[in-house]
Every structure is written in C-alpha cells, then in structure tokens.
Design a protein around this motif. Structure first.
Motif, PDB file in Angstrom:
ATOM      1  N   GLN A   1       0.808  -1.217   0.000  1.00 37.36           N
ATOM      2  CA  GLN A   1       0.000   0.000   0.000  1.00 37.36           C
ATOM      3  C   GLN A   1       0.843   1.270   0.000  1.00 37.36           C
ATOM      4  OE1 GLN A   1      -3.332  -0.115   2.927  1.00 37.36           O
ATOM      5  NE2 GLN A   1      -2.677  -2.225   3.354  1.00 37.36           N
ATOM      6  N   ARG A   2       2.137   1.149   0.266  1.00 35.57           N
ATOM      7  CA  ARG A   2       2.988   2.338   0.377  1.00 35.57           C
ATOM      8  C   ARG A   2       3.177   2.988  -0.991  1.00 35.57           C
ATOM      9  NH1 ARG A   2       1.688   3.892   4.432  1.00 35.57           N
ATOM     10  NH2 ARG A   2       0.164   2.221   4.295  1.00 35.57           N
ATOM     11  N   PRO A   3       2.923   4.288  -1.110  1.00 41.75           N
ATOM     12  CA  PRO A   3       3.057   4.957  -2.415  1.00 41.75           C
ATOM     13  C   PRO A   3       4.494   5.044  -2.913  1.00 41.75           C
ATOM     14  CG  PRO A   3       2.601   6.556  -0.666  1.00 41.75           C
ATOM     15  CD  PRO A   3       2.423   5.199  -0.062  1.00 41.75           C
ATOM     16  N   THR A   4       5.454   4.943  -2.000  1.00 36.98           N
ATOM     17  CA  THR A   4       6.863   5.038  -2.414  1.00 36.98           C
ATOM     18  C   THR A   4       7.528   3.673  -2.569  1.00 36.98           C
ATOM     19  OG1 THR A   4       7.529   5.265  -0.083  1.00 36.98           O
ATOM     20  CG2 THR A   4       7.142   7.300  -1.327  1.00 36.98           C
ATOM     21  N   MET A   5       6.761   2.606  -2.459  1.00 37.11           N
ATOM     22  CA  MET A   5       7.331   1.264  -2.558  1.00 37.11           C
ATOM     23  C   MET A   5       7.865   1.020  -3.972  1.00 37.11           C
ATOM     24  SD  MET A   5       8.213  -1.588  -1.318  1.00 37.11           S
ATOM     25  CE  MET A   5       7.598  -1.303   0.337  1.00 37.11           C
ATOM     26  N   ARG A   6       9.003   0.347  -4.053  1.00 38.81           N
ATOM     27  CA  ARG A   6       9.589  -0.020  -5.348  1.00 38.81           C
ATOM     28  C   ARG A   6       9.242  -1.466  -5.653  1.00 38.81           C
ATOM     29  NH1 ARG A   6      15.536   1.916  -3.836  1.00 38.81           N
ATOM     30  NH2 ARG A   6      14.661   1.589  -1.752  1.00 38.81           N
ATOM     31  N   PHE A   7       8.725  -1.668  -6.844  1.00 30.73           N
ATOM     32  CA  PHE A   7       8.225  -2.981  -7.227  1.00 30.73           C
ATOM     33  C   PHE A   7       9.131  -3.638  -8.259  1.00 30.73           C
ATOM     34  CE2 PHE A   7       4.405  -0.497  -6.054  1.00 30.73           C
ATOM     35  CZ  PHE A   7       4.012  -1.250  -4.954  1.00 30.73           C
ATOM     36  N   VAL A   8       9.055  -4.963  -8.301  1.00 31.96           N
ATOM     37  CA  VAL A   8       9.850  -5.766  -9.230  1.00 31.96           C
ATOM     38  C   VAL A   8       9.018  -6.023 -10.484  1.00 31.96           C
ATOM     39  CG1 VAL A   8      10.996  -7.983  -9.572  1.00 31.96           C
ATOM     40  CG2 VAL A   8      11.084  -6.854  -7.336  1.00 31.96           C
ATOM     41  N   PRO A   9       9.566  -5.775 -11.681  1.00 28.16           N
ATOM     42  CA  PRO A   9       8.807  -6.059 -12.914  1.00 28.16           C
ATOM     43  C   PRO A   9       8.453  -7.544 -13.013  1.00 28.16           C
ATOM     44  CG  PRO A   9      10.768  -4.733 -13.383  1.00 28.16           C
ATOM     45  CD  PRO A   9      10.885  -5.189 -11.963  1.00 28.16           C
TER      46      PRO A   9
ATOM     47  N   GLU B   1       6.688 -15.628 -19.453  1.00 29.55           N
ATOM     48  CA  GLU B   1       7.251 -16.978 -19.556  1.00 29.55           C
ATOM     49  C   GLU B   1       8.480 -16.993 -20.464  1.00 29.55           C
ATOM     50  OE1 GLU B   1       4.256 -19.664 -20.829  1.00 29.55           O
ATOM     51  OE2 GLU B   1       3.395 -19.917 -18.821  1.00 29.55           O
ATOM     52  N   LEU B   2       8.414 -16.238 -21.577  1.00 28.83           N
ATOM     53  CA  LEU B   2       9.533 -16.192 -22.501  1.00 28.83           C
ATOM     54  C   LEU B   2      10.770 -15.605 -21.828  1.00 28.83           C
ATOM     55  CD1 LEU B   2      10.748 -16.538 -25.301  1.00 28.83           C
ATOM     56  CD2 LEU B   2       9.797 -14.294 -25.928  1.00 28.83           C
ATOM     57  N   SER B   3      10.578 -14.542 -21.057  1.00 25.45           N
ATOM     58  CA  SER B   3      11.708 -13.923 -20.353  1.00 25.45           C
ATOM     59  C   SER B   3      12.320 -14.879 -19.348  1.00 25.45           C
ATOM     60  CB  SER B   3      11.245 -12.647 -19.643  1.00 25.45           C
ATOM     61  OG  SER B   3      10.840 -11.670 -20.574  1.00 25.45           O
ATOM     62  N   GLN B   4      11.486 -15.616 -18.620  1.00 24.62           N
ATOM     63  CA  GLN B   4      12.007 -16.575 -17.657  1.00 24.62           C
ATOM     64  C   GLN B   4      12.742 -17.727 -18.344  1.00 24.62           C
ATOM     65  OE1 GLN B   4       8.345 -17.062 -14.974  1.00 24.62           O
ATOM     66  NE2 GLN B   4      10.035 -16.969 -13.507  1.00 24.62           N
ATOM     67  N   CYS B   5      12.251 -18.126 -19.511  1.00 23.90           N
ATOM     68  CA  CYS B   5      12.945 -19.183 -20.263  1.00 23.90           C
ATOM     69  C   CYS B   5      14.320 -18.702 -20.712  1.00 23.90           C
ATOM     70  CB  CYS B   5      12.111 -19.602 -21.469  1.00 23.90           C
ATOM     71  SG  CYS B   5      10.580 -20.472 -21.050  1.00 23.90           S
TER      72      CYS B   5
ATOM     73  N   SER C   1      15.289  -9.349 -18.623  1.00 18.37           N
ATOM     74  CA  SER C   1      15.096  -8.847 -17.256  1.00 18.37           C
ATOM     75  C   SER C   1      14.166  -7.648 -17.185  1.00 18.37           C
ATOM     76  CB  SER C   1      16.450  -8.479 -16.637  1.00 18.37           C
ATOM     77  OG  SER C   1      17.283  -9.610 -16.545  1.00 18.37           O
ATOM     78  N   ILE C   2      14.274  -6.716 -18.151  1.00 20.30           N
ATOM     79  CA  ILE C   2      13.501  -5.467 -18.050  1.00 20.30           C
ATOM     80  C   ILE C   2      12.508  -5.285 -19.182  1.00 20.30           C
ATOM     81  CG2 ILE C   2      15.439  -4.398 -16.854  1.00 20.30           C
ATOM     82  CD1 ILE C   2      15.983  -2.763 -19.364  1.00 20.30           C
ATOM     83  N   GLY C   3      12.502  -6.174 -20.178  1.00 24.28           N
ATOM     84  CA  GLY C   3      11.542  -6.050 -21.275  1.00 24.28           C
ATOM     85  C   GLY C   3      11.715  -4.744 -22.020  1.00 24.28           C
TER      86      GLY C   3
ATOM     87  N   MET D   1      16.774   3.071 -25.565  1.00 31.32           N
ATOM     88  CA  MET D   1      16.532   2.312 -26.789  1.00 31.32           C
ATOM     89  C   MET D   1      15.354   1.352 -26.636  1.00 31.32           C
ATOM     90  SD  MET D   1      20.555   1.636 -27.582  1.00 31.32           S
ATOM     91  CE  MET D   1      20.368   0.672 -29.072  1.00 31.32           C
ATOM     92  N   LEU D   2      15.187   0.780 -25.448  1.00 29.27           N
ATOM     93  CA  LEU D   2      14.089  -0.158 -25.227  1.00 29.27           C
ATOM     94  C   LEU D   2      12.769   0.558 -24.951  1.00 29.27           C
ATOM     95  CD1 LEU D   2      15.854  -2.857 -23.009  1.00 29.27           C
ATOM     96  CD2 LEU D   2      15.149  -3.096 -25.398  1.00 29.27           C
ATOM     97  N   ALA D   3      12.807   1.580 -24.100  1.00 32.38           N
ATOM     98  CA  ALA D   3      11.571   2.247 -23.678  1.00 32.38           C
ATOM     99  C   ALA D   3      11.028   3.196 -24.748  1.00 32.38           C
ATOM    100  CB  ALA D   3      11.815   3.020 -22.378  1.00 32.38           C
ATOM    101  N   LYS D   4      11.923   3.846 -25.471  1.00 35.38           N
ATOM    102  CA  LYS D   4      11.491   4.844 -26.451  1.00 35.38           C
ATOM    103  C   LYS D   4      11.633   4.376 -27.896  1.00 35.38           C
ATOM    104  CE  LYS D   4      12.814   8.663 -23.392  1.00 35.38           C
ATOM    105  NZ  LYS D   4      13.617   9.903 -23.274  1.00 35.38           N
TER     106      LYS D   4
END
Length: 338
Positions: A105-113, A117-121, A231-233, A327-330
């Motif tokens: 619930q914390r607004p400043t919490m950092r989350f893991v992407p 399944e393809l990324s995990q493979c 890892s980051i897509g 390069m990935l995000a934009k």
C-alpha cells in the motif's frame, strides 16, 4: 467489506493470506491455505491489488492472478521486512502476509517487474550457463590446488592451467595422475557446455530485433543484450535511465546530512548478474577507447585519467545502462557520436 489490498506469503505447500478493505481493516486472514486451494481462493475475490515477495515462483503466481483481473505487485523481501510489526521474534507466515499487505500500500514502494514466460525461459539459459562457468572455475582451482601439493604451482590464467597440467601430468605419481587427468577431462567437458550455451544465447539475441539494436552499443554484446531484454523487457517499469542504473546498483550511495552531500561507493543493489555483464563490457570499451578518436572514446579515456580506472569503468557501465533503457523504452536507435 470489499478487499482492496491482499498480501500473500508464498511458500512450498502452505500459503498465508491477509486482506484489508478501503479503511485498512483486516477482513480476510487465512494463515493456512494449501497450494491446491490458492488459485481457487484468489479467483473468488473481486479485482484487487495483490502483493507478494519476489521469490521462487512469484512470477508464475503473478501471471496466474493477473489472469483473474487482479493487479499484482512484487516486492523485494528486504523492503517488506520493516513492515513486520512483531520483528524477528514474532516472525511467522501470518505476520509476513500482514507485512506484505502493508508494504504494497505504500506509495513510495519499489516494485519488481513481472516477467513473462519467454523472459524466464531466456533467463534460465543464462542461469544454467553461469552454473557451468562456476563449476569450471571450481574445477580449475581444484586442479591448481592438487598440482601445488607436488610442487607444481600453476598460474591463474585458465588456458595456461589446461596446457601445463597436460605437460606435467606424467611427472605425477600414481593416483594423483589419475585424479588430475580426470579433472582435465571434466574441464574440457565444461568448456563444451559453456560454448554450447554461449551459442544458445547468441541465437536468442540474433532472433530479436531489440537485442540486435542493443548490440550496436559499445560494451553490450549478445549475452548482455539478451539478459537485459529478458530482465527489463521494454523498460517501462522505470521512469528514466537513471532509475535503471540505480536498480542495477551502478549509482553512488549517499551519506548526506546537514546540507552536506557525501557520495560513497556504488550501492551494488539489484541484479548482480546484469551489473557484472555491464562492468565487463565497460572494461572492454575502455580498453578499446585508447585506439579510437570518437567522442565517447575520448570522454572515457579522459575520465579514466582524471578519476581513475574503476570509476571510469562504472561510469561507462552506467551510461550503457541508460542508453539501453532509452533504446528499449522509447524505441530509439543507437546514434554513434563522432
């Protein structure tokens, strides 16, 4: 009351659930939910935000729960621990689930992407390759240790160890010769396995246009590009490139107080494998920069002379991470600066 936030403490067989409504009142406390009951229990709930620690199986469960319309958030366990009310003495599954529910619930919490399944493979190939590399290093060290017992001290370079072991094997007595030759055969087998997985990674990188784009950056090869992409897509979980560099632990730690800024060593937080790949690529970039005259190479050489070798290496690695995010995000292409 309708559950708004749900914390799930993941385990092997028995899971703990803790759900709260909009006012923060606990309205679902189930400390013992069997594995075969978990999906059914979550599917019955109206869409809510589910928090879990990023541990074994977390990404699998996240994809399952998202299929039911829930919003799933994964968090590093070290960020959840401060919210456990009873501390270390009262640690149990129910307390962990309550802490997860509070942390999400914390607004400043950092989350893991959340990984697909393809990324995990793809990451599984990297994980197994690293296992072979570690086994190979252990075999080389074991071989050097045994040879030194009979006065044959081998250098650290792996290729030299292979060659000199074969040359000195006939000088070893009895069973020691057998042991060292067997280790040498195991070393050759591990070399083949590492080469095989290197080829797997190369094929994965060449099959993806985004990986091929990343490989245009000096210091980013097939292994780094494949690992970054898995890892980051698309990098959309990071607001900017500096956030990615901070997630990789490539930014200095702060010890600031009283208006004075004190920057220390890099934090080394986050993914150590990705950080190591970027550091190795940065070392290669800096080594090649002395023979080049482009702007990036001139900057790298000047930084190394001004601030020292390792600070320059980390700076190059951080710059590569930021460029990779852009390069990935934009969807930007690499533009070499002359």
């Amino acid at each position: 009351m309708t559950i708004v936030f749900l914390g799930i403490d993941l385990a092997k067989n028995v899971f703990a659930l803790h759900g709260v409504d909009a006012t923060g009142r606990a309205c679902l406390v189930r400390p013992c939910v069997r594995r075969d009951q978990l999906l059914e229990s979550v599917a019955k709930l109206p869409p809510c935000t589910i928090g879990m620690e990023a541990c074994s199986g977390a990404h699998h469960w996240a994809r399952q729960f998202a299929g039911f319309g829930h919003t799933v958030r994964l968090m590093a366990p070290k960020f959840v621990a401060p919210y456990r009310m009873s501390g270390r003495r009262g640690k149990n599954d129910a307390a962990d689930a309550a802490a997860i529910c509070e942390a999400v619930q914390r607004p400043t919490m950092r989350f893991v992407p959340i990984k697909s399944e393809l990324s995990q493979c793809r990451l599984a190939i990297h994980t197994v390759r690293q296992g072979w590399v570690k086994a190979r290093t252990a075999t080389i060290n074991r071989l050097r240790g045994l040879m030194s017992e009979f006065g044959i001290v081998l250098p650290l370079k792996a290729q030299t160890v292979r060659r000199q072991t074969a040359e000195h094997a006939d000088k070893l007595p009895g069973w020691m010769k057998t042991a060292c030759l067997d280790l040498l055969d195991e070393l050759r087998r591990l070399d083949e396995r590492v080469a095989e997985y290197d080829e797997h990674i190369r094929v994965m990188a060449q099959a993806d246009d985004r990986s091929k784009t990343l490989m245009q950056v000096p210091g980013i090869g097939a292994t780094t590009a494949s690992a970054l992409l898995a890892s980051i897509g698309h990098g959309h979980d990071f607001a900017n490139g500096r956030q990615l560099a901070a997630w990789l632990g490539l930014v200095p730690g702060q010890y600031s107080s009283g208006g004075k800024q004190r920057l220390g060593r890099i934090t080394k937080a986050g993914d150590s494998y990705l950080r190591a790949l970027l550091i190795l690529g940065a070392r290669a970039t800096l080594a090649a920069a002395a023979k080049k005259k482009d702007r990036l190479s001139r900057w790298a050489v000047a930084l190394s002379e001004r601030r020292g070798y390792w600070k320059a290496v980390v700076a190059i690695a951080a710059k590569n991470a930021r460029m990779a995010w852009a390069m990935l995000a934009k969807g930007e292409a690499f533009k070499p600066v002359t």
